[in-house]
Design a protein around this motif. Structure first.
Motif, short mmCIF file in Angstrom:
data_model
loop_
_atom_site.label_atom_id
_atom_site.label_comp_id
_atom_site.label_asym_id
_atom_site.label_seq_id
_atom_site.Cartn_x
_atom_site.Cartn_y
_atom_site.Cartn_z
N LEU A 181 113.29 106.04 24.85
CA LEU A 181 113.47 104.91 25.76
C LEU A 181 112.39 103.84 25.58
O LEU A 181 112.47 102.78 26.21
N ARG A 182 111.42 104.09 24.74
CA ARG A 182 110.24 103.21 24.69
C ARG A 182 110.55 101.79 24.25
O ARG A 182 109.94 100.85 24.72
N GLU A 183 111.46 101.60 23.35
CA GLU A 183 111.77 100.25 22.86
C GLU A 183 113.02 99.67 23.51
O GLU A 183 113.50 98.61 23.11
N GLU A 184 113.54 100.36 24.52
CA GLU A 184 114.79 99.93 25.14
C GLU A 184 114.54 98.91 26.24
O GLU A 184 113.45 98.85 26.83
N GLU A 185 115.58 98.13 26.54
CA GLU A 185 115.53 97.18 27.65
C GLU A 185 116.72 97.43 28.56
O GLU A 185 117.76 97.91 28.12
N THR A 192 101.49 99.34 32.58
CA THR A 192 102.71 98.88 31.92
C THR A 192 103.54 100.10 31.52
O THR A 192 103.10 101.25 31.66
N LEU A 193 104.73 99.84 30.99
CA LEU A 193 105.56 100.94 30.50
C LEU A 193 104.84 101.77 29.46
O LEU A 193 105.01 103.00 29.38
N ALA A 194 104.01 101.12 28.66
CA ALA A 194 103.29 101.84 27.61
C ALA A 194 102.33 102.87 28.17
O ALA A 194 101.95 103.83 27.48
N ASP A 195 101.92 102.70 29.43
CA ASP A 195 100.99 103.64 30.05
C ASP A 195 101.68 104.86 30.65
O ASP A 195 101.02 105.82 31.05
N LEU A 196 103.01 104.82 30.72
CA LEU A 196 103.77 105.89 31.38
C LEU A 196 104.26 106.92 30.38
O LEU A 196 104.50 106.60 29.21
N PRO A 197 104.43 108.18 30.83
CA PRO A 197 104.96 109.22 29.93
C PRO A 197 106.48 109.13 29.80
O PRO A 197 107.22 110.09 30.03
#
Length: 359
Positions: free
Chosen positions: A14-18, A4-9
């Protein structure tokens, strides 16, 4: 199981963005993204198809990376004695704006605008690692020059973004306000005229201010009045040195040969593609009058959309319209909705659906 996105650096900011996402739904009446509802005439389609065929025969070669032919045509269309050296083009005004922030924003720099305004501006700033700050608009969605000057003094922005007509409110800026902001700004001032062709009579363009203000940029798009949203062509007018700055950050060969060809074909057929603008302006004014007659608050609009309200539960109204096959936009300040101006039949469907929902 995939990552998932959480697994990526991913960048922390940008982590909470859509991703940007105005709804794309298959409904009978689509009035949510400010498109021109009229497709090109068949003779224009034929000219565009012929231009694409000619470009296709050269696709083994890179396109003209400076797009000089297109910039020459755009300068002629804009007038104001502009030269090709003062015009720049990219894939939609979105890319134009991003290039401006890449060139003049960046870490340690600030971009300023006045809310409510176009929802993508803070995303351009974020993508260019530029601090985003907003002042406020007045109750009638105009920009108070004294407030603007105070914000400039406080934040010393590298870039100021002024939409005129403003999205989502439709509000145009008087040139005197633009001039005062230009005089006070330490950096670049961008007047976004994406809806410029829809301005009411007597509402001037900031293009006339360019000779006196070398750090002023006026942006435009072919997506709206030109009925060319699928063509993805945005452009700007500015001092030649500003264009040179954007050439530093643009990607090599950023405008394909096909994009350049179809945009030039559209400009050749400007008379046909812009023929419905006056009709859409009149229908906008009729819509404003009808909504006010129904008791709604309605922002004065110089664009091809109308912001109206206010609703205790705007989402329920939006959903009710959608349930009746009419898609508008849930955007702007709390309690407000925005409807694009469509065909006569589409606007009749909107009016009927709104009356049903709010009965």
């Amino acid at each position: 199981m995939g990552q998932t996105l959480a697994d990526l650096p991913l960048r922390d900011d940008l982590r909470e963005e859509e991703p940007y996402g105005a709804p794309q739904l298959d409904v009978p009446v689509i009035l949510n993204v400010n498109e021109n509802p009229y497709p090109p005439d068949e003779d224009v389609v034929a000219d565009i198809a012929s231009s694409v065929a000619a470009a296709a025969r050269t696709l083994n070669r890179y396109p003209d990376r400076e797009a000089l032919g297109l910039r020459t045509d755009l300068a002629a269309y804009l007038g104001h004695d502009l030269t090709p050296a003062q015009v720049w083009a990219a894939n939609g005004s979105n890319e134009v704006m991003l290039q401006i922030l890449q060139a003049f924003g960046g870490p340690g720099r600030t971009a300023l605008s006045f809310a409510p305004t176009y929802s993508m501006y803070p995303e351009y700033a974020r993508d260019a690692c530029t601090t985003w700050v907003t002042g406020r608009r007045a109750e009638d969605f105009t920009v108070d020059p004294e407030h603007a000057l105070a914000q400039i003094e406080q934040h010393r922005p590298a870039v100021i973004l002024l939409a005129s007509p403003n999205n989502p409110t439709g509000t145009a800026l008087p040139l005197e306000v633009v001039e005062r902001i230009c005089a006070a700004a330490p950096g670049m001032v961008v007047v976004d005229e994406a809806y410029g062709e829809f301005r009411r009579d007597g509402t001037p363009s900031a293009l006339s201010l360019l000779p006196a203000h070398p750090r002023l940029i006026v942006t435009r798009t072919m997506s709206k009045a030109f009925a060319f949203a699928g063509g993805r062509l945005g452009y700007l007018a500015a001092d030649p040195a500003v264009v040179d700055a954007l050439r530093i950050v643009r990607l090599p060969y950023h405008l394909s040969a096909v994009t350049q060809a179809v945009a030039r074909a559209a400009l050749r057929n400007a008379g046909s593609l812009l023929a419905r603008v006056q009709e859409l302006r009149a229908r906008r004014d009729e819509t404003v009058g009808w909504l006010r007659g129904q008791g709604y608050r309605v922002a004065d609009s110089d664009a091809n959309f109308v912001l109206f309200g206010t609703f205790a539960d705007r989402h329920a109204v939006w959903q009710g319209l959608l349930d009746r096959g009419v898609l508008i936009r849930e955007t702007g300040p709390d309690g407000w909705l925005r409807v694009s101006i469509g065909t006569e039949q589409e606007m009749a469907a909107f009016r009927a659906a709104l009356q049903e929902v709010t009965a």
